[in-house]
Design a protein around this motif. Structure first.
Motif, PDB file in Angstrom:
ATOM      1  N   LEU A  73      -1.612  -4.886   2.040  1.00 51.54           N
ATOM      2  CA  LEU A  73      -2.789  -4.331   2.184  1.00 51.54           C
ATOM      3  C   LEU A  73      -2.996  -3.486   3.288  1.00 51.54           C
ATOM      4  O   LEU A  73      -3.544  -2.319   2.916  1.00 51.54           O
ATOM      5  CB  LEU A  73      -3.695  -5.590   2.320  1.00 51.54           C
ATOM      6  CG  LEU A  73      -5.131  -5.147   2.577  1.00 51.54           C
ATOM      7  CD1 LEU A  73      -5.605  -4.328   1.229  1.00 51.54           C
ATOM      8  CD2 LEU A  73      -5.965  -6.548   2.532  1.00 51.54           C
ATOM      9  N   ARG A  74      -2.196  -3.590   4.479  1.00 52.89           N
ATOM     10  CA  ARG A  74      -2.783  -2.793   5.885  1.00 52.89           C
ATOM     11  C   ARG A  74      -2.074  -1.400   5.593  1.00 52.89           C
ATOM     12  O   ARG A  74      -2.562  -0.484   6.245  1.00 52.89           O
ATOM     13  CB  ARG A  74      -1.984  -3.522   7.081  1.00 52.89           C
ATOM     14  CG  ARG A  74      -2.845  -4.846   7.303  1.00 52.89           C
ATOM     15  CD  ARG A  74      -2.406  -5.300   8.661  1.00 52.89           C
ATOM     16  NE  ARG A  74      -1.000  -6.073   8.729  1.00 52.89           N
ATOM     17  CZ  ARG A  74      -0.806  -6.768   9.820  1.00 52.89           C
ATOM     18  NH1 ARG A  74      -1.530  -7.013  10.844  1.00 52.89           N
ATOM     19  NH2 ARG A  74       0.311  -7.395   9.734  1.00 52.89           N
ATOM     20  N   LYS A  75      -1.146  -1.400   4.901  1.00 55.10           N
ATOM     21  CA  LYS A  75      -0.477   0.002   4.681  1.00 55.10           C
ATOM     22  C   LYS A  75      -1.349   1.088   4.030  1.00 55.10           C
ATOM     23  O   LYS A  75      -1.421   2.102   4.494  1.00 55.10           O
ATOM     24  CB  LYS A  75       0.915  -0.225   3.594  1.00 55.10           C
ATOM     25  CG  LYS A  75       1.925  -0.876   4.269  1.00 55.10           C
ATOM     26  CD  LYS A  75       2.939  -0.831   3.102  1.00 55.10           C
ATOM     27  CE  LYS A  75       4.520  -1.469   3.550  1.00 55.10           C
ATOM     28  NZ  LYS A  75       5.279  -1.508   2.235  1.00 55.10           N
ATOM     29  N   ARG A  76      -2.238   0.621   3.385  1.00 55.64           N
ATOM     30  CA  ARG A  76      -3.153   1.533   2.412  1.00 55.64           C
ATOM     31  C   ARG A  76      -4.310   1.748   3.153  1.00 55.64           C
ATOM     32  O   ARG A  76      -5.232   2.675   2.852  1.00 55.64           O
ATOM     33  CB  ARG A  76      -3.654   0.703   1.039  1.00 55.64           C
ATOM     34  CG  ARG A  76      -2.403   1.016   0.173  1.00 55.64           C
ATOM     35  CD  ARG A  76      -2.366  -0.163  -0.760  1.00 55.64           C
ATOM     36  NE  ARG A  76      -1.061   0.325  -1.860  1.00 55.64           N
ATOM     37  CZ  ARG A  76       0.150  -0.013  -1.510  1.00 55.64           C
ATOM     38  NH1 ARG A  76       0.375  -0.884  -0.322  1.00 55.64           N
ATOM     39  NH2 ARG A  76       1.015   0.525  -2.310  1.00 55.64           N
ATOM     40  N   LEU A  77      -4.547   1.105   4.281  1.00 57.39           N
ATOM     41  CA  LEU A  77      -5.725   1.353   5.261  1.00 57.39           C
ATOM     42  C   LEU A  77      -5.319   2.316   6.491  1.00 57.39           C
ATOM     43  O   LEU A  77      -6.235   2.326   7.425  1.00 57.39           O
ATOM     44  CB  LEU A  77      -6.235   0.020   5.826  1.00 57.39           C
ATOM     45  CG  LEU A  77      -6.773  -1.015   4.455  1.00 57.39           C
ATOM     46  CD1 LEU A  77      -7.260  -2.237   4.954  1.00 57.39           C
ATOM     47  CD2 LEU A  77      -7.646  -0.211   3.680  1.00 57.39           C
ATOM     48  N   SER A  78      -4.198   2.769   6.297  1.00 53.09           N
ATOM     49  CA  SER A  78      -3.454   3.215   7.836  1.00 53.09           C
ATOM     50  C   SER A  78      -2.862   4.913   7.564  1.00 53.09           C
ATOM     51  O   SER A  78      -2.361   4.939   6.426  1.00 53.09           O
ATOM     52  CB  SER A  78      -2.410   2.307   8.157  1.00 53.09           C
ATOM     53  OG  SER A  78      -1.783   2.994   9.285  1.00 53.09           O
ATOM     54  N   GLY A  79      -3.078   5.584   8.458  1.00 52.17           N
ATOM     55  CA  GLY A  79      -2.427   6.950   8.455  1.00 52.17           C
ATOM     56  C   GLY A  79      -1.091   6.884   8.781  1.00 52.17           C
ATOM     57  O   GLY A  79      -0.444   8.252   8.891  1.00 52.17           O
ATOM     58  N   VAL A  80      -0.424   5.761   9.470  1.00 52.42           N
ATOM     59  CA  VAL A  80       0.889   5.742   9.973  1.00 52.42           C
ATOM     60  C   VAL A  80       1.839   4.877   9.226  1.00 52.42           C
ATOM     61  O   VAL A  80       3.156   4.947   9.087  1.00 52.42           O
ATOM     62  CB  VAL A  80       0.962   5.719  11.279  1.00 52.42           C
ATOM     63  CG1 VAL A  80       0.521   6.736  11.970  1.00 52.42           C
ATOM     64  CG2 VAL A  80       0.393   4.334  11.878  1.00 52.42           C
ATOM     65  N   LYS A  81       1.231   3.843   8.649  1.00 54.43           N
ATOM     66  CA  LYS A  81       2.063   2.857   7.963  1.00 54.43           C
ATOM     67  C   LYS A  81       2.758   3.265   6.518  1.00 54.43           C
ATOM     68  O   LYS A  81       2.329   4.442   5.870  1.00 54.43           O
ATOM     69  CB  LYS A  81       1.318   1.552   7.637  1.00 54.43           C
ATOM     70  CG  LYS A  81       0.918   0.934   9.032  1.00 54.43           C
ATOM     71  CD  LYS A  81       0.014  -0.329   8.843  1.00 54.43           C
ATOM     72  CE  LYS A  81      -0.063  -1.118  10.034  1.00 54.43           C
ATOM     73  NZ  LYS A  81      -0.565  -0.336  11.259  1.00 54.43           N
ATOM     74  N   GLY A  82       3.429   2.684   5.854  1.00 53.70           N
ATOM     75  CA  GLY A  82       3.794   3.183   4.404  1.00 53.70           C
ATOM     76  C   GLY A  82       4.526   4.191   4.540  1.00 53.70           C
ATOM     77  O   GLY A  82       4.582   4.926   3.242  1.00 53.70           O
ATOM     78  N   GLY A  83       5.394   4.621   5.445  1.00 57.78           N
ATOM     79  CA  GLY A  83       6.316   5.753   5.406  1.00 57.78           C
ATOM     80  C   GLY A  83       5.367   7.370   5.928  1.00 57.78           C
ATOM     81  O   GLY A  83       5.889   8.265   6.055  1.00 57.78           O
ATOM     82  N   ARG A  84       4.204   6.874   6.290  1.00 55.98           N
ATOM     83  CA  ARG A  84       3.330   8.131   6.527  1.00 55.98           C
ATOM     84  C   ARG A  84       3.621   8.566   8.113  1.00 55.98           C
ATOM     85  O   ARG A  84       3.345   9.981   8.136  1.00 55.98           O
ATOM     86  CB  ARG A  84       1.719   7.780   6.564  1.00 55.98           C
ATOM     87  CG  ARG A  84       1.361   7.744   4.993  1.00 55.98           C
ATOM     88  CD  ARG A  84      -0.058   6.949   4.788  1.00 55.98           C
ATOM     89  NE  ARG A  84      -0.400   7.028   3.622  1.00 55.98           N
ATOM     90  CZ  ARG A  84      -1.348   6.166   2.983  1.00 55.98           C
ATOM     91  NH1 ARG A  84      -1.872   5.208   3.735  1.00 55.98           N
ATOM     92  NH2 ARG A  84      -1.824   6.391   1.807  1.00 55.98           N
ATOM     93  N   PHE A  85       4.219   7.827   8.976  1.00 54.47           N
ATOM     94  CA  PHE A  85       4.401   8.386  10.109  1.00 54.47           C
ATOM     95  C   PHE A  85       5.683   9.417  10.032  1.00 54.47           C
ATOM     96  O   PHE A  85       5.980  10.334  10.511  1.00 54.47           O
ATOM     97  CB  PHE A  85       5.016   7.419  11.301  1.00 54.47           C
ATOM     98  CG  PHE A  85       5.579   7.728  12.725  1.00 54.47           C
ATOM     99  CD1 PHE A  85       4.645   8.430  13.359  1.00 54.47           C
ATOM    100  CD2 PHE A  85       6.784   7.484  12.902  1.00 54.47           C
ATOM    101  CE1 PHE A  85       4.874   8.946  14.449  1.00 54.47           C
ATOM    102  CE2 PHE A  85       7.190   8.082  14.088  1.00 54.47           C
ATOM    103  CZ  PHE A  85       6.443   8.710  14.798  1.00 54.47           C
TER     104      PHE A  85
END
Length: 411
Positions: free
Chosen positions: A158-170
């Motif tokens: 869940l937290r990945k989708r609310l973040s600008g750095v999680k889930g590969g975005r960094f």
């Protein structure tokens, strides 16, 4: 309290934690590190971030700039060329957001010949964060998740989708520079996209799975947050190389070796413990009661990460709950003890790493006016164990590879 058992427990804890400190692990991983000839920048986040960054800079000699974002009271001094920030855990705070912003500014405008050394450890989900929703809403959602009993994979999905750095975005933010990621694993099975919510690894989870977490636990999200659940995370990253350098398996092996040195026959039950903390404590107590009287000097070891479903407003953590829940099962059992510790030296929002109980603990708790069932219902294991000298306090260790619980029989 059985003083001999407590002394042996402390020896096992100390030896186990020392064996999984990140210095050697980071140096081992860096043998594969090949900078491209441009700038070498360092970003480290998680509860072991300072220790990992310090080891890396010593091994490399220097970096061209760096940012560390770690938990409060986990910075142990200055690191040449690196700026250190302390922030909130397990709930992200303004310092989490500010430290992460500094890391993003550091990697802006990089070229293909530049390299980002990204050092990642558990706790990064809270510490490394650029929220795509208001920060106070993210904090409320995090608190809901922590109280729900959701496991770490569900939380991070869940937290990945609310973040600008999680889930590969960094990693995307670092492109076209190469990212060399060194990971100290705190999740069972070492799923790279879930450790600290995978800032530099392609995400295997789906929008549907994130929505299922919301539905399963009845979470309250704003329309803006719900809309983000429909935006997919990066599934391919071509600028990342990853090295895992530590896990709960190593922690269990270290505990087994320490037990053997003290004359116990070590039996590793699992390195993927993932049930309710109080259930794990009750189970370990049952094992001791089954084998008591056999005349064997045995240590039963279980590594992993249990969960706590909050039903009260007390103080404590999963390792303290596990230990306290075992007290009833081994009450009056001579030569029996159960203890559990978090490898990072913290357990919940308190200064203890975990808890210790033996066959004398229940009587001591009763004498102190503490009812184990009531204490567990109020999630107040800290004060109960404190009253009977059952807290395990190590201070921050600089590592984070899940928890280890040990059940001892003196034979």
């Amino acid at each position: 309290m059985n003083e001999i058992l407590r002394s042996e427990a402390d020896q096992i804890i100390s030896a186990s934690l020392n064996a999984v400190l990140p210095d050697e692990a980071v140096q081992r991983a860096l043998k594969q590190f090949r900078p491209r000839g441009g700038k070498t920048l360092l970003v480290a986040t998680g509860k072991a971030a300072w220790q990992m960054a310090s080891a890396a800079v010593k091994a490399l000699g220097r970096v061209d700039g760096g940012v560390v974002v770690t938990k409060y009271h986990h910075v142990m001094g200055e690191i040449p060329g690196v700026t250190c920030y302390e922030a909130g855990h397990p709930v992200p705070d303004e310092n989490s957001f500010a430290g992460t912003q500094k890391a993003l500014e550091l990697v802006q405008g990089l070229r293909k010949e530049d390299t980002v050394l990204f050092l990642l450890s558990g706790g990064g989900s809270a510490l490394f964060e650029q929220p795509l929703i208001p920060g106070d809403e993210l904090q409320r959602i995090t608190n809901q998740l922590l109280a729900s009993g959701a496991d770490i994979v569900e939380m991070n999905t869940l937290r990945k989708r609310l973040s600008g750095v999680k889930g590969g975005r960094f990693a995307q933010a670092c492109a076209p520079a190469q990212v060399f990621s060194v990971v100290l694993s705190d999740i069972l099975g070492d799923p790279l996209d879930m450790i600290a919510s995978g800032p530099a690894y392609p995400d295997s989870s789906t929008c549907a799975q994130a929505k299922a977490v919301v539905e399963k636990y009845g979470l309250h999200l704003s329309d803006r947050a719900l809309a983000l659940l429909d935006k997919e995370t990066p599934k391919v990253l071509d600028n990342v190389e990853t090295q895992i350098t530590g896990s709960v398996r190593e922690l269990c092996a270290a505990a087994a070796a320490a037990c053997a040195r003290l004359g116990y026959e070590p039996v590793t039950l699992t390195d993927q413990l993932c049930c309710e903390a109080r259930e794990a404590g009750s189970f370990l107590a049952s094992i001791l009661r089954t084998h008591a009287g056999e005349g064997k000097r045995v240590a039963y070891i279980a590594g992993g990460e249990t969960v706590v479903h909050l039903t009260g407003k007390g103080l404590g953590g999963r390792n303290q709950e596990l230990a306290l829940a075992a007290a009833t099962g081994i009450a009056g059992l001579e030569g029996a003890a159960v203890f559990s510790v978090g490898s990072d030296g913290t357990d919940g929002p308190c200064d203890a790493a975990g808890g210790y109980v033996d066959g004398d603990t229940l009587a001591a708790l009763t004498a102190a006016g503490k009812d184990v069932f009531a204490v567990l219902q109020d999630n107040d294991a800290y004060h109960a164990l404190q009253a009977v000298d059952g807290l395990v306090v190590t201070g921050p260790t600089g590592t984070n590879v899940n928890d280890v619980a040990v059940a001892l029989l003196q034979g």
